[in-house]
Scaffold this motif. Sequence first.
Motif, short mmCIF file in Angstrom:
data_model
loop_
_atom_site.label_atom_id
_atom_site.label_comp_id
_atom_site.label_asym_id
_atom_site.label_seq_id
_atom_site.Cartn_x
_atom_site.Cartn_y
_atom_site.Cartn_z
N SER A 1 42.99 40.83 49.13
CA SER A 1 41.75 40.46 49.79
C SER A 1 40.63 40.60 48.77
O SER A 1 40.69 41.45 47.89
N TRP A 2 39.60 39.74 48.91
CA TRP A 2 38.63 39.57 47.84
C TRP A 2 37.20 39.69 48.32
O TRP A 2 36.83 39.12 49.35
N GLY A 3 36.38 40.41 47.56
CA GLY A 3 34.95 40.40 47.71
C GLY A 3 34.36 41.18 48.86
O GLY A 3 35.01 42.04 49.46
N LYS A 4 33.12 40.88 49.14
CA LYS A 4 32.31 41.60 50.11
C LYS A 4 32.86 41.50 51.53
O LYS A 4 32.60 42.36 52.36
N PHE A 5 33.63 40.46 51.79
CA PHE A 5 34.17 40.27 53.14
C PHE A 5 35.68 40.39 53.19
O PHE A 5 36.29 40.19 54.23
N GLU B 1 43.13 50.21 41.81
CA GLU B 1 43.43 49.04 42.64
C GLU B 1 43.46 47.77 41.78
O GLU B 1 44.34 46.91 41.95
N GLN B 2 42.54 47.65 40.84
CA GLN B 2 42.56 46.51 39.92
C GLN B 2 43.84 46.51 39.07
O GLN B 2 44.43 45.46 38.82
N ALA B 3 44.27 47.69 38.65
CA ALA B 3 45.49 47.79 37.85
C ALA B 3 46.71 47.33 38.64
O ALA B 3 47.59 46.65 38.10
N ARG B 4 46.76 47.69 39.94
CA ARG B 4 47.87 47.22 40.78
C ARG B 4 47.89 45.70 40.84
O ARG B 4 48.95 45.07 40.69
N THR C 1 34.21 42.64 38.24
CA THR C 1 35.31 42.01 38.97
C THR C 1 35.05 42.14 40.47
O THR C 1 34.41 43.10 40.91
N PRO C 2 35.55 41.19 41.28
CA PRO C 2 35.37 41.32 42.72
C PRO C 2 36.15 42.52 43.26
O PRO C 2 37.22 42.86 42.74
N VAL C 3 35.61 43.13 44.27
CA VAL C 3 36.34 44.18 44.98
C VAL C 3 37.60 43.54 45.56
O VAL C 3 37.54 42.45 46.15
N THR C 4 38.74 44.18 45.37
CA THR C 4 40.00 43.65 45.90
C THR C 4 40.80 44.77 46.57
O THR C 4 40.58 45.95 46.30
#
Length: 191
Positions: free
Chosen positions: A104-108, A84-87, A42-45
Amino acid sequence: MKPVLAEQDFIDAATALDCLPAAIKAVCQVEAPGGGFNPDGTPVTLFEGHKFHRYTAGKFAVQAPDLSYPKWTRQFYGKTWQAEQARLQRAIALAREAALKSASWGKFQIMGLNHHMVGFDTVQAFVNAMYESEGAQLMAFVRYVQIAGLATALRRQDWAGFAHGYNGPAYADNHYDSKLATAFTTFTELA
């Protein structure tokens, strides 16, 4: 394994923004030092409850006070990527579109609320792209920097100017500009 950025990707993005590749790498390092994806793909969020509160008019503030609150706080951020994914998943169950816009999503760490700005008709289309690859995340970043008028700050290594435009007026509270400067110096020395 999701596709990750290669050196040529940074060079191409730097050419598009007329800046040094080290400037883009510095933003990566500060925004998502572990990369654009979690171990499960999953993307970092990072879910922002104050945005969710605004998009839902506070409808869930009593039911889910850790997901919906009127002012920014880091108090409720997950301590791990799983938390954080659970939130985010809990917020999606309450109000999907508002939740996707409020993260906010992804590497940036581009906010979902900026989906139009970075070239997507819907927030879902933006999120789908963030799931594809770090390359898609990089293209969203390039569009964001171009549209927000932040390319000049990157080109000049004006870290305070970039930080203000990218993270807002409270950037200094987290030393965002000095973190960018330090990361840029490191990547410049490695080049």
